[in-house]
Design a protein around this motif. Structure first.
Motif, mmCIF file in Angstrom:
data_model
loop_
_atom_site.group_PDB
_atom_site.id
_atom_site.type_symbol
_atom_site.label_atom_id
_atom_site.label_comp_id
_atom_site.label_asym_id
_atom_site.label_seq_id
_atom_site.Cartn_x
_atom_site.Cartn_y
_atom_site.Cartn_z
ATOM 1 N N TYR A 70 0.800 -1.228 0.000
ATOM 2 C CA TYR A 70 0.000 0.000 0.000
ATOM 3 C C TYR A 70 0.830 1.274 0.000
ATOM 4 O O TYR A 70 0.307 2.363 -0.197
ATOM 5 N N ARG A 162 2.060 0.987 13.877
ATOM 6 C CA ARG A 162 0.712 0.468 13.630
ATOM 7 C C ARG A 162 0.770 -1.032 13.396
ATOM 8 O O ARG A 162 1.694 -1.514 12.741
ATOM 9 N N GLU A 164 -1.432 -2.497 11.653
ATOM 10 C CA GLU A 164 -1.951 -2.523 10.266
ATOM 11 C C GLU A 164 -3.189 -3.395 10.083
ATOM 12 O O GLU A 164 -4.145 -2.971 9.472
ATOM 13 N N PRO A 233 -7.786 6.789 6.837
ATOM 14 C CA PRO A 233 -8.273 6.053 5.667
ATOM 15 C C PRO A 233 -7.109 5.598 4.786
ATOM 16 O O PRO A 233 -6.110 6.312 4.663
ATOM 17 N N ILE A 235 -5.421 5.397 1.341
ATOM 18 C CA ILE A 235 -5.510 6.214 0.128
ATOM 19 C C ILE A 235 -4.516 5.631 -0.876
ATOM 20 O O ILE A 235 -3.343 5.459 -0.548
#
Ligand code: 5AD
Ligand code: FES
Length: 347
Positions: A70, A162, A164, A233, A235
């Motif tokens: 990502y 994080r 994730e 969010p 992106i």
């Protein structure tokens, strides 16, 4: 139970059964959303009043040895213009930030092994020596327990990593095979045990994410009880395998922020840059849904436009002082006010 009753239950018991979480996550009417946000605000105000903590973010390297599917600074992205800041450049960003009233500095970067543990420790201890009223947060990825111990001894107070996604299968769809959820969790456990104020979190609307995955994330957060939770969010970034995937929604992110506030009432919860990117008023709406932290960018203007994890990132053209002023105004419009204290986690 009605959804309003579920919200009350979450507020009172700080937890829900899976099916109940599912009902909240699958959508609320406008009135129910407003009720949820109001309860989340009431909780954040009980512990933190009207204060919004500012964290000065210094993105000191966009080299990364990892290849998360990502992320715009993944190692396979040969279009990324790579940079790394020298120690003196980092210190000068901190100096400017301190003059602007920041009392927390977040050093974030890709997993760039050209900075040794000793380099990181030197930078951390220098900042702590020069600014003993300030907290230092590291966000530099997965390391060994020994490395984390060294960073802590050097004076680092907090660490953001994080998780994730808390689901193995989902984790493997977002990451290359050398990365594992198991090691991620090991890192988070080590960080907490060592004594860091620790941050976990996930992207909202990441590719392949199901509502069940989000419930697992919430349960994982409840169990870990991190001092901070970063969510924003997903992106898409144009130079990644996920370039054509659908972005996460602001509304879903806001709902999760409020749920997390009710589940972990004392948590430090940023309204993230990604939320401000997907919706021009996203960060303000985040503050009104239970968030209490903002992380303006302090990186030198020369590298701002290069730390691009996703497309369309806001605040890449503004000087640190401009962002600080702009953020202050934006926060005031929500009825909250920026705080110049370190903003430590509740103990
Ligand atoms: N969209 C949104 N967030 C992203 N991150 C990385 N790539 C993206 C993206 N394309 C988040 C990850 C990481 C944090 C630093 O940024 O969750 O942990
Ligand atoms: Fe960066 Fe508004 S917060 S320009």
């Amino acid at each position: 139970m009605t959804k309003t009753e579920l919200i009350d239950k979450l507020r009172n018991e700080k937890n829900l059964a899976d099916e109940e979480f599912k009902e909240l996550l699958q959508g609320l009417s406008e009135k129910e959303e407003e009720y949820l946000y109001a309860k989340a605000r009431e909780r954040r105000e009980k512990y933190y009043g009207k204060e919004v903590y500012l964290r000065g973010l210094i993105e000191f390297t966009n080299y990364c040895r990892n290849d998360c599917l990502y992320c715009g600074i993944r190692r396979s992205n040969t279009n990324a213009e790579r940079y790394r800041l020298e120690k003196a450049e980092i210190l000068s960003a901190v100096k400017k930030g301190h003059e602007l009233g920041f009392r927390t500095f977040v050093l974030q970067g890709g997993e760039d092994l050209s900075y040794t543990d000793e380099d990181i420790c030197e930078i951390v201890s220098e900042i702590k020596k020069l600014y003993d009223d300030s907290a230092v947060t590291l966000s530099i990825g997965e390391k060994t327990r020994e490395s984390y111990e060294k960073f802590y001894e050097a004076g680092a107070d907090r660490y953001l990593l994080r998780h994730e996604t808390a689901n193995e299968e989902h984790y493997s769809k977002l990451h290359p095979k050398e990365l594992s959820l198991e090691n991620r969790k090991r890192c988070l456990k080590d960080l907490k045990e060592i004594g860091f104020q620790t941050g976990a979190g996930m992207m909202v609307g990441a590719p392949f994410q199901t509502v069940e995955n989000l419930i697992e994330d919430l349960k994982f957060l409840k169990e870990l009880e991190p001092e901070m939770v970063g969510i924003g969010p997903f992106i898409p970034h144009k130079d990644t395998p996920f370039k054509d995937e659908v972005p996460g929604k602001a509304g879903d992110t806001l709902r999760l922020l409020a749920i997390i506030r009710l589940m972990l009432p004392k948590v430090l919860l940023p309204a993230t840059t990604a939320l401000g990117t997907i919706d021009p008023m996203g960060r303000e709406k985040g503050l009104l849904a239970g968030a209490n932290v903002i992380m303006p960018n302090l990186s030198p203007i020369t590298v701002r436009g290069k730390y691009l994890l996703y497309d369309g990132k806001i605040c890449t053209g503004e000087e640190a002082a401009e962002c600080r002023k702009c953020m202050e105004k934006r926060v005031e419009l929500t009825g909250y006010r920026v705080s110049v204290s370190r903003g430590d986690a509740y103990t």
